[in-house]
Design a protein around this motif. Structure first.
Motif, PDB file in Angstrom:
ATOM      1  N   UNK A 264       0.672 -69.254  56.341  1.00 58.91           N
ATOM      2  CA  UNK A 264       0.847 -67.718  55.856  1.00 58.91           C
ATOM      3  C   UNK A 264      -0.537 -67.190  54.929  1.00 58.91           C
ATOM      4  N   UNK A 376      -6.742 -79.814  33.359  1.00 56.00           N
ATOM      5  CA  UNK A 376      -6.763 -80.560  34.193  1.00 56.00           C
ATOM      6  C   UNK A 376      -7.500 -80.069  35.648  1.00 56.00           C
ATOM      7  N   UNK A 377      -8.010 -78.700  35.633  1.00 54.63           N
ATOM      8  CA  UNK A 377      -8.768 -78.223  36.686  1.00 54.63           C
ATOM      9  C   UNK A 377     -10.024 -78.453  36.813  1.00 54.63           C
ATOM     10  N   UNK A 413      -5.321 -69.673  38.705  1.00 61.29           N
ATOM     11  CA  UNK A 413      -4.476 -71.003  38.630  1.00 61.29           C
ATOM     12  C   UNK A 413      -4.304 -71.313  37.065  1.00 61.29           C
ATOM     13  N   UNK A 416      -1.882 -68.651  35.361  1.00 63.49           N
ATOM     14  CA  UNK A 416      -0.707 -69.224  35.934  1.00 63.49           C
ATOM     15  C   UNK A 416      -0.029 -70.488  35.163  1.00 63.49           C
ATOM     16  N   UNK A 417      -0.785 -71.509  35.308  1.00 63.39           N
ATOM     17  CA  UNK A 417      -0.352 -72.668  34.859  1.00 63.39           C
ATOM     18  C   UNK A 417       0.056 -72.716  33.032  1.00 63.39           C
ATOM     19  N   UNK A 444      -1.922 -63.218  42.235  1.00 62.94           N
ATOM     20  CA  UNK A 444      -1.114 -64.348  42.363  1.00 62.94           C
ATOM     21  C   UNK A 444       0.025 -63.984  43.339  1.00 62.94           C
ATOM     22  N   UNK A 445       0.625 -62.863  42.741  1.00 62.21           N
ATOM     23  CA  UNK A 445       1.820 -62.919  43.888  1.00 62.21           C
ATOM     24  C   UNK A 445       1.489 -62.582  45.197  1.00 62.21           C
ATOM     25  N   UNK A 449       3.408 -66.008  46.650  1.00 61.23           N
ATOM     26  CA  UNK A 449       4.529 -65.580  46.850  1.00 61.23           C
ATOM     27  C   UNK A 449       4.283 -65.119  48.419  1.00 61.23           C
ATOM     28  N   UNK A 451       4.872 -62.970  50.852  1.00 66.29           N
ATOM     29  CA  UNK A 451       6.311 -62.815  51.601  1.00 66.29           C
ATOM     30  C   UNK A 451       5.961 -61.663  52.697  1.00 66.29           C
TER      31      UNK A 451
ATOM     32  N   UNK B  92      10.875 -64.780  43.370  1.00 67.73           N
ATOM     33  CA  UNK B  92       9.702 -65.568  42.350  1.00 67.73           C
ATOM     34  C   UNK B  92       9.250 -66.845  43.210  1.00 67.73           C
ATOM     35  N   UNK B  93       9.677 -66.709  44.545  1.00 65.83           N
ATOM     36  CA  UNK B  93       9.044 -67.937  45.081  1.00 65.83           C
ATOM     37  C   UNK B  93       8.981 -67.536  46.544  1.00 65.83           C
ATOM     38  N   UNK B  94       8.139 -68.437  47.141  1.00 68.31           N
ATOM     39  CA  UNK B  94       7.890 -67.782  48.748  1.00 68.31           C
ATOM     40  C   UNK B  94       8.973 -68.255  49.448  1.00 68.31           C
ATOM     41  N   UNK B 249       7.345 -76.441  45.274  1.00 69.91           N
ATOM     42  CA  UNK B 249       6.848 -74.919  44.547  1.00 69.91           C
ATOM     43  C   UNK B 249       7.194 -75.206  43.009  1.00 69.91           C
ATOM     44  N   UNK B 252       4.967 -78.982  38.855  1.00 70.15           N
ATOM     45  CA  UNK B 252       3.631 -78.572  38.126  1.00 70.15           C
ATOM     46  C   UNK B 252       2.545 -79.594  38.300  1.00 70.15           C
ATOM     47  N   UNK B 253       3.039 -80.817  38.932  1.00 71.63           N
ATOM     48  CA  UNK B 253       1.965 -81.878  39.068  1.00 71.63           C
ATOM     49  C   UNK B 253       2.460 -82.506  40.223  1.00 71.63           C
ATOM     50  N   UNK B 273       0.299 -75.391  49.119  1.00 73.72           N
ATOM     51  CA  UNK B 273      -0.775 -74.628  48.841  1.00 73.72           C
ATOM     52  C   UNK B 273      -0.450 -73.408  47.982  1.00 73.72           C
ATOM     53  N   UNK B 274       0.553 -73.083  47.968  1.00 80.60           N
ATOM     54  CA  UNK B 274       0.783 -71.682  47.260  1.00 80.60           C
ATOM     55  C   UNK B 274       1.115 -72.052  45.811  1.00 80.60           C
ATOM     56  N   UNK B 276      -0.086 -74.276  44.188  1.00 78.92           N
ATOM     57  CA  UNK B 276      -1.410 -74.538  43.304  1.00 78.92           C
ATOM     58  C   UNK B 276      -1.627 -73.184  42.601  1.00 78.92           C
ATOM     59  N   UNK B 277      -1.574 -71.903  43.242  1.00 80.01           N
ATOM     60  CA  UNK B 277      -1.869 -70.742  42.538  1.00 80.01           C
ATOM     61  C   UNK B 277      -0.961 -70.589  41.302  1.00 80.01           C
ATOM     62  N   UNK B 278       0.225 -71.280  41.320  1.00 79.42           N
ATOM     63  CA  UNK B 278       1.095 -71.045  40.106  1.00 79.42           C
ATOM     64  C   UNK B 278       0.517 -72.153  39.160  1.00 79.42           C
ATOM     65  N   UNK B 279      -0.301 -72.770  39.233  1.00 82.61           N
ATOM     66  CA  UNK B 279      -0.742 -73.669  38.494  1.00 82.61           C
ATOM     67  C   UNK B 279      -0.397 -75.198  38.499  1.00 82.61           C
ATOM     68  N   UNK B 280      -0.118 -75.606  39.819  1.00 80.69           N
ATOM     69  CA  UNK B 280       0.369 -76.948  40.179  1.00 80.69           C
ATOM     70  C   UNK B 280      -1.047 -77.722  40.248  1.00 80.69           C
ATOM     71  N   UNK B 281      -1.227 -78.803  39.882  1.00 80.82           N
ATOM     72  CA  UNK B 281      -2.376 -79.644  40.046  1.00 80.82           C
ATOM     73  C   UNK B 281      -1.998 -80.499  41.514  1.00 80.82           C
TER      74      UNK B 281
END
Lengths: 456, 1220
Positions: A264, A376-377, A413, A416-417, A444-445, A449, A451, B92-94, B249, B252-253, B273-274, B276-281
């Motif tokens: 995507x 953490x980043x 990132x 959003x985290x 971010x969206x 997301x 879509x 709110x999710x892919x 999704x 968060x880790x 991959x997506x 990660x943009x939500x803040x996942x490490x």
């Protein structure tokens, strides 16, 4: 001002998983036929690596694209009309079949038909060009995943000015994937190189095509394109190239490569631009100014004057609406996180890329025992992909441009985290990258997301 | 898309450099508009046009299960693109679209490929003999008897020479062989193998239903593939249940540990991959810089097979920082309800210290009631005395437990640790460690735990044992404790792991701390994705238990965005109940005859004759000696006779004759058989594994490339099972004292046990090449079926884009034809017979209470009485009307309404559904609902499963909530009216319904996460205690030192080289490398690696990846031909040299197969083999345990795995000219 609309694409390399689905679906639909066995309108390359055809971006070798002459005027790097006429039967800048690869298949029939023998049958490769048994020694994706790394990847032209910094060793390993199609440039050197006038850029959507009736097979488009995205069909004797799936685009469907992109990563959108300013913008003396000059050619679809001029130039109302909702405009112009491929070729390419993040270099992670688990980043200056490498690909060598994009991705990132995990809003993060919280969230969206209706 | 129709040929823009035509220049004189026709654009519009688009999917064991649009033009399949119309989850999710990968996108290549099987084929020599034997209309069954006795066709296997025949002739041959084998040897000498029902349950059921009806054995696949994570049944009592990929999704880790998500979970990798943009490490643990490392924030490059050491060190950090130095209320609360950490374990004295023993049970503290030996205990903080919380296996079975099988604590306050309690003492215990020691059994470390007396017994808690194991010191405890994270001398510190894994101790510490802290602040949203890279090892269960311990300690399991995410081969047959019924023919007869793949192949390919691993070498130094002198086949034979595992064939005699004899004995027939066994007059086949009476005779393989792909020890298959003329085995058989002592070892190892090998496929692979009969199957675009997996919550359909071309048939139609030919011959030759079926004591039945305390008492040794279903297998006599097989095959049998279905303690009777199916499908000749066509079979599977039929889900939950005493039915009641029919799946992928078949909640706006029902509703896990088990107290587990998570290194690979014929040392430089066989990027899962598009997109064939340093050491350059060998065989292939690979290891992607561009080996002269030419089967006895709680038999649930990662290859450059 003359307003034109351009169908354009953004690929988010940070999301690209290197699966090659785009290549396969494109191949199956468009070039799965005699004469185009070796042709991949869409291919995916491992970076660092040689690419397809080998070292395509080395214009000292291939002489594709544009250059400025001594007076600062834009000229085809491969030479003008006179030079072409002089060399029309022996174009020295053409890639050879070995630069692509010799397509092959196997004698699969033997698996079923083999007579009683002393050993189990196996299907051997033979060339699709000669029909003779062959030893497979190169392919369209031979150096995938750093295969052959030490031997081949060091010849990657992007590393030319980086030999001191980059070693092909386990400790320094890095890679990412680069999917490529025709750039459908605003200033296409392939079109300008065609002696037969067979190539054209469609007025309504900017798609660059080869007129199969007019093509005489001179192949100057092949050498003139610095991306090597025009191919010679050895069966018809004509040039062929990525059509941006115009039969689909025309009926409101995304390109095959986009719709089938499982990562995507692809966005399709209209961009309005001023056709009268192309030459000026492509002629700025300093290569590093090409990004800004190209951006300056794009027109703001929310500007009433632009809209008025567009209507006067015959652009329909719904196209303007789509230009306003264009994800390409958002990513490339509004947020400046997407960048053109090799702007220094001066063709004003219209397939743009979001550069990839990468793991931090572990040798810099010396603070494990004291590390704050809420932070953490890693810092973007410690990422494994050298910024210079990305800059050589996407910003004519300017690492500040790359840093700017990576900073914005990192800020998104972190922002959003904090919001999603800790329930906090930290406005200092968007401010540090000259954005607002709502803007960062919109980005971010679109990136996360993502879509269907947001991508195309 | 922004465009409406824009086909009109408007004015054109072109370039100033055109030579011959000029138009109006623009303002700068730079470009111009040119008017001219654009007729040539029609060429590409024509290319794009097509006649129809049909939705289908791919029946491949990749867990993708994607919905595809197949394009058809002029009656031919042209290409495929992914469907994008998945139901949406939440704004709110892919979304899930588009799901698919390049392998799937190139599948249509197979339809018209020159390797396509178009007609039934029979090996020429065999067909000739068959026709001779049948000459003059001779009886087919007698004809087969003649051919089988002669056996000369076996040596021709693999050597080409196939001849085309008709379906009629071939089905008669196959039927005659089957009838004759049943008659002379017994139905359990007929065996079938097909894997992974979820990828096409109807096609799976085609063969298994036929085989089930005739009483043949079906082999397991999940354990055989080594994809079964044995830790899952051990810890969770569940085969495998994991989050769908959309749940990444929510994490968060995310640690990705042994599964290459972008490469092998291509359709869903975007959720990672997506996120990660939500803040996942994202943290990746991988030895090589592989595709998934690209997405990591931190990369931990652990050496192959050492992951357990890293996980144990992370556990050390988490226990130290989050359980001792600081305590996290959420973690503790979670542990009290859902884990065994507060359970009391008895300690036993040994050599001046203690060792851990079994769980304290209600029987030990004098509690009344039933099943007290299966009720575990905690220390209740309120009373200071042991108490018996609800939820253990003792409450699961029997009237008394009704309403109490739940995880509610009902006022009990379980104490997690006895430390610092005034009523506790401190004692020293000895614990095993495996990083040191003379043998692989390791050494001992002495550490202290707090303990208290309960009557005569000394007990401590599982948490206290965990802290001792992980080396987390607390005040006042004796023993050898590490002095801090930097102390490398003792397990399990960050510094200790650094020496083993190569991962920087600070990185390991940092990641562990972040992982736990994230779980703390996010409510458990830390997830570990794991897979083949960590699961395909011999000791993967211990590695996985070390991973899962991290998740249990941080309260992550059963939480959206948290928990374990095991992704290899775990394709999930969501419509479990319906599939199981039809596939096992349970609607006609129960129980089916099940086999266990790994042990079956180990036995019948005679690999046990070469196996140099002896069990005592692995036993803990603290063991009592149960395994002394034992080999794996000895343990297997014991497991069969104790009712733990199946063995096929079962007895040294025809079970039909045995049933007749028992019936005629005048006494109870089962008692008669028990008496015969006890007296030794009757023996299990496994007691004399090589005897002709123990041979399998007829083998069916479909939907699988057993020989080219999954056959560990491929060369042994060729030599012993098939009797092929050539094989590359270089190992010597064991001799003298090295031989197994528990079974008969005949002097001459048999070659060519199978009389007939039948394969059904749509392409020619090594399996087909070595078969006697090859039948042409329909591809995935030419048949009707279903598909599903746990990666997404949808049910897909296969549909016919075109009818099967040439003489191809769907699997259903193929087996229908075989069953018809069979019944015709069986009417005269077999009629109605009684069959003695021996089946192991099963999990999720009261049988899991059969052997209290987990003690392995052997009736043959006089340690107990042989009692069927208690100390030995269940024995049942079943009647089979062999003439009616064809009729039963195509109709839904009466046991459906009579007995109903029970799945994981939920029961229902599908009376309404049978009536509905009779109306929908129509009636077969016998008056039952028809299963004549595959669509009807799919319809039946959907109607009979809770996930696709809300009424059944609700009825099932109602029965379950009665047992549990907690509300559950509401989970499905909201969907009670919902049905998913086959037509629904043809229109759009359909989202399933929450069902007791699975452990998670499928509801709108939420991703599926496993065990959410357990956590949110307090429904127990299906384990001994009802809780997740860090501690396993079975006697064999204690013997192996695996009561608790531990790091066990990869097998000592020197044994892979011992006892083999030496290759001539001709001065060619060689290097020994750790040999890894991960899943490939260029093959459709592990099988379809011969697709031209995929071969073109890399290097046109297989290759062994190795580091530049290792390659240089043997003078090998990139793409040079090389040979890799060890005692098991040889692989001839090319080198892929890359700095991506660390020194000391090499990778040969699975599956290589040997039918594409594979030369003859210069070492052996045979065809250079598959990746499995260098592997061999090694079995771990702890995987054979049965009849005890969660460690009880279930097919594909528990059993020895075909581990394939612990191998080593010797690599050298090829010097001779390449010949084919």
């Amino acid at each position: 001002m003359r307003v034109r609309s351009q169908m354009s694409m953004v690929m988010n390399l940070d999301k690209c998983i290197g699966c090659h689905t785009c290549s396969v679906t494109c191949k199956q639909v468009w070039t799965n036929r005699p004469g185009t066995e070796y042709v991949w309108f869409n291919n995916v390359e491992t970076k660092p690596g040689l690419g397809y055809p080998k070292r395509w971006s080395d214009q000292e070798h291939y002489n594709g694209g544009w250059t400025l002459d001594k007076k600062g005027r834009l000229r085809l790097k491969g030479g003008g009309r006179i030079k072409k006429l002089a060399s029309i039967f022996a174009n020295p800048d053409l890639p050879l079949i070995d630069d692509y690869y010799e397509p092959w298949t196997y004698d699969y029939e033997t698996l079923v038909n083999a007579p009683l023998s002393d050993i189990d049958p196996t299907a051997r490769p033979h060339s699709q060009l000669t029909g003779k048994p062959t030893d497979v020694t190169w392919g369209p994706n031979w150096d995938e995943g750093l295969a052959g790394g030490p031997k081949t990847a060091m010849s990657d032209p992007l590393l030319a000015d980086m030999q001191e910094q980059v070693r092909m060793t386990y400790e320094q390993a890095f890679m990412f994937f680069l999917p490529r199609i025709c750039e459908h440039c605003l200033n296409p050197s392939c079109v300008a190189s065609c002696p037969s006038g067979a190539m054209y850029k469609r007025e309504e959507d900017g798609i660059v095509l080869v007129d199969q009736d007019r093509c005489r097979g001179w192949r100057y488009c092949v050498s003139g394109c610095p991306y090597k995205k025009v191919y010679f069909n050895h069966s018809t004797g004509k040039a062929e190239k990525c059509t941006m799936c115009f039969p689909r685009i025309e009926v409101g469907q995304p390109t095959i490569c986009s719709e089938t992109c499982v990562g995507r990563i692809r966005y399709l959108g209209l961009v309005l631009y001023d056709a009268d300013r192309i030459e000026e913008a492509a002629s700025v003396p300093d290569e590093r100014d090409l990004l800004d000059s190209q951006l300056s050619v794009f027109l703001d679809p929310n500007d009433p004057e632009v809209c008025a001029a567009a209507r006067a130039d015959g652009i329909p109302e719904d196209w303007l609406e789509h230009a306003r909702r264009s994800p390409v405009y958002d990513l490339a112009v509004r947020w400046r996180v997407a960048l053109p491929l090799h702007p220094e070729f001066r063709t004003m390419p219209m397939v743009w890329y979001v550069p990839p993040l990468s793991p931090v270099v572990s040798t810099l992670e010396q603070d494990g025992y004291e590390a704050d688990p809420d932070d953490i980043f890693g810092a973007i200056d410690h990422l494994r992909i050298p910024q210079q490498y990305l800059a050589n690909l996407l910003s004519a060598g300017d690492t500040e441009v790359i840093r700017g994009v990576l900073h914005r991705l990192a800020a998104m990132r972190a922002y959003m985290r904090k919001r999603e995990v800790l329930g906090q809003t930290d406005d200092t993060l968007p401010q540090a990258v000259a954005m607002t919280g709502p803007e960062l969230e919109r980005m971010y969206r679109l990136l996360a997301i993502a879509n269907y209706e947001d991508r195309y | 898309m922004p465009f409406s129709d824009q086909q009109s040929a408007g004015p054109l823009m072109t370039r100033a450099h055109e030579y011959f035509r000029r138009g109006t220049a623009n303002a700068e004189g730079w470009s111009m508009l040119i008017d001219r026709h654009r007729r040539s654009e029609a060429f590409y519009r024509d290319r794009w046009s097509h006649d129809k688009i049909v939705r289908s999917t791919h029946g491949v064991n990749c867990t993708g299960s994607c919905s595809w649009n197949v394009y058809v033009k002029d009656g031919l399949i042209t290409w495929e693109t992914q469907a994008t119309d998945y139901p949406r989850t939440d704004p709110d999710r892919p979304d899930h679209e588009p799901r698919g990968c390049p392998r799937g996108a190139s599948f249509s290549w197979y339809t018209y490929s020159p390797a396509r099987l178009k007609h039934p084929l029979v090996r020429g020599g065999l067909l000739e003999r068959w026709r001779e034997a049948r000459a003059g209309g001779a009886d087919p069954v007698a004809a087969w008897a003649q051919i089988a006795a002669d056996g000369s066709h076996k040596a021709q296997r693999g050597r080409g020479g196939f001849v085309r025949a008709t379906w009629e002739e071939v089905t008669e041959l196959v039927a005659a062989a089957t009838v004759q084998t049943i008659k002379e040897h017994g139905p359990d000498r007929v065996t079938g193998f097909t894997p992974i029902p979820a990828m096409s349950p109807v096609s799976f059921a085609a063969g298994s239903r036929f085989l089930g009806l005739i009483g043949a054995g079906m082999l397991s696949f999940y354990d055989w593939y080594a994809d079964l994570p044995a830790a899952s049944p051990q810890v969770f009592g569940d085969q495998t249940d994991v989050p769908e990929s959309a749940d990444w999704w929510d994490a968060s880790y995310l640690m990705i540990w042994g599964t290459n998500l972008p490469m092998t979970r291509t359709p869903d990798a975007h959720f990672m991959t997506e996120a990660r943009y939500r803040g996942q490490k994202v943290v990746v643990v991988s030895p090589d810089y592989s595709d998934h490392v690209k997405f990591a924030d931190d990369w931990l490059p652990a050496q192959p097979g050492t992951d357990g050491a890293l996980a144990m060190a992370m556990g050390h950090v988490i226990l130290s920082e989050f359980w001792v130095k600081r305590r996290v209320p959420r973690f503790e609360e979670y542990a009290r309800s859902y884990s065994d950490l507060p359970l009391l374990v008895t300690l036993r004295q040994r050599d001046g210290a203690y060792v851990t023993d079994r769980f304290l049970t209600a029987a030990d503290i004098g509690e009344g009631g039933k099943n007290t030996q299966f009720k575990t205990c905690v220390l209740d903080d309120r009373t200071g005395r042991p108490a018996v919380p609800n939820g253990s296996a003792g409450f699961r079975w029997g009237e008394e437990g009704k309403g109490r099988w739940n995880l509610l604590l009902d006022g009990i306050e379980p104490v997690l640790s006895l430390h610092d309690r005034s009523d506790a003492d401190v004692v020293a215990i000895d614990l095993p460690r495996f990083d040191i020691g003379e043998t692989e059994g390791g050494g001992v470390m002495r550490r202290g735990v707090p303990a208290m007396r309960v009557g005569e017994m000394l007990v401590t808690t599982v948490l206290d044992l965990m802290l001792a194991t992980y080396g987390v010191a607390r005040d006042g405890l004796p023993g050898d404790w590490p002095q801090g994270y930097d102390d490398a001398s003792l397990p399990y510190t960050p510094a200790w792991q650094e020496a083993i894994t190569g991962v920087d101790r600070r990185m390991a510490t940092k990641v562990a701390r972040e992982f736990a802290r994230n779980a703390e602040v996010s409510g458990g949203r830390s997830m570990i994705c794991m897979g083949a890279g960590t699961n395909h090892w011999f000791h993967s269960d211990e590695t996985y238990r070390a991973f899962i311990a991290l998740l249990v300690l941080c309260g992550c399991v059963g939480v959206n965005g948290g928990g374990w995410a095991h992704y290899v081969g775990q394709e999930k047959i969501r419509t479990l109940a319906g599939w199981q019924t039809i596939a096992g023919a349970l609607d006609w007869r129960r129980p089916p005859r099940q086999g266990q793949g790994t042990s079956w192949y180990y036995t019948h390919t005679e690999q046990w004759r070469y196996d140099r691993f002896r069990l005592e070498q692995f036993a803990s130094p603290l063991a009592r000696g149960v395994f002394d002198g034992q080999t794996a086949i000895d343990a297997h034979a014991k497991a069969v006779r104790l009712g733990w595992m199946p063995g096929l064939p079962t007895f040294g005699r025809n079970p039909l004759d045995l049933a007749d004899e028992a019936q005629a004995s005048g006494t109870d027939p089962v008692a008669h058989v028990v008496q015969e066994l006890k007296s030794g007059r009757l023996r299990f086949a496994i007691d004399d594994p090589s005897a002709p009476a123990s041979w399998p005779r007829v083998f069916f393989v479909w939907r699988s490339n057993l020989l080219g792909s999954s056959g560990k020890g491929q060369e042994y298959f060729l030599r012993h099972l098939l009797g092929a003329e050539k094989d590359a085995v270089m190992a010597d058989e064991l001799t003298g004292d090295d031989q197994p002592g528990g079974v008969t070892v005949s002097t001459d190892a048999p070659r060519g046990k199978l009389d007939l090998l039948v394969s059904i496929d749509f392409r020619m692979t090594t399996t087909g090449i070595y078969s006697d009969v090859v039948l042409p199957a329909a591809t995935w675009y030419e048949k009707y079926d279903l598909s599903m997996t746990d990666m997404h919550p949808f049910v897909h359909s296969f549909n016919q884009a075109v009818p099967p071309p040439w003489e191809c048939r769907s699997d259903w139609d193929a087996f229908k034809a075989i069953s018809e030919a069979f019944s015709t011959l069986a009417a005269d030759h077999l009629g109605t017979r009684r069959d003695l079926v021996a089946s192991p004591i099963a999990h999720d039945t009261p049988g899991e209470l059969a052997q209290p305390g987990g003690r392995a008492l052997d009736w043959r040794a006089g340690e107990c009485e042989p009692v069927p279903g208690v100390s030995m297998p269940n024995l049942q006599i079943i009647e089979r009307d062999y003439a009616a097989i064809a009729e039963q095959f195509v109709s839904l049998g009466p046991l459906m309404e009579a007995l109903g279905s029970t799945v994981k303690s939920a029961s229902w009777k599908p009376v309404e559904e049978v009536a509905w199916l009779a109306a929908k499908n129509g009636i077969a000749a016998n008056g039952r609902p028809s299963l004549e066509r595959p669509q009807q079979v799919a319809e039946a599977m959907l109607a009979l499963s809770g996930v696709t039929n809300g009424r059944i889900a609700t009825e099932g939950f109602r029965s379950l909530q009665e047992r549990c005493g907690v509300p559950l039915a509401d989970l499905a009641e909201r969907s009670e009216e919902a049905r998913i029919t086959f037509q629904d799946t043809q229109v759009q992928p359909r989202r399933v319904i929450t069902s007791p078949e699975w452990s998670g909640i499928d509801e709108a706006g939420r991703s599926y996460a496993a065990f959410t029902i357990n956590v949110e509703r307090h429904k127990p896990w299906h384990t001994l205690s009802g809780r997740m088990h860090c501690y396993l107290d079975h006697e064999w587990m204690l013997e192996y030192g695996e009561a608790l998570p531990a790091y066990r290194p990869p097998l000592d690979f020197r044994r892979m080289l011992e006892g083999g014929r030496p290759v001539v040392r001709d001065g060619i430089p060689e290097i020994q490398l750790r040999y890894i066989t991960p899943h490939s990027k260029w093959s459709i899962h592990s099988e379809y690696q011969d697709n031209l598009h995929m071969l073109t997109l890399f290097r046109g064939g297989s290759g062994i990846w190795m580091s530049p340093e290792d390659a240089a050491a043997i003078g090998v350059g990139d793409n040079d031909w090389i040979e890799a060998y060890n005692r098991n065989g040889v692989v001839a292939t090319r080198a892929v040299v890359s700095h991506r690979v660390p020194r000391g290891m090499c990778l040969l992607y699975h599956s290589k197969d040997r039918h594409i561009n594979t030369p003859r080996s210069e070492i052996t002269g045979t065809r250079g083999g598959t990746e499995n030419s260098l592997t061999t089967i090694t079995m771990k006895p702890t995987h054979m345990i049965g009849a005890y709680g969660q460690l009880s038999w279930g097919q594909n649930y528990y059993g020895p795995t075909g581990a394939n990662r612990d191998s080593v290859a010797i690599i050298r450059k090829r010097t001779a000219e390449v010949t084919f």
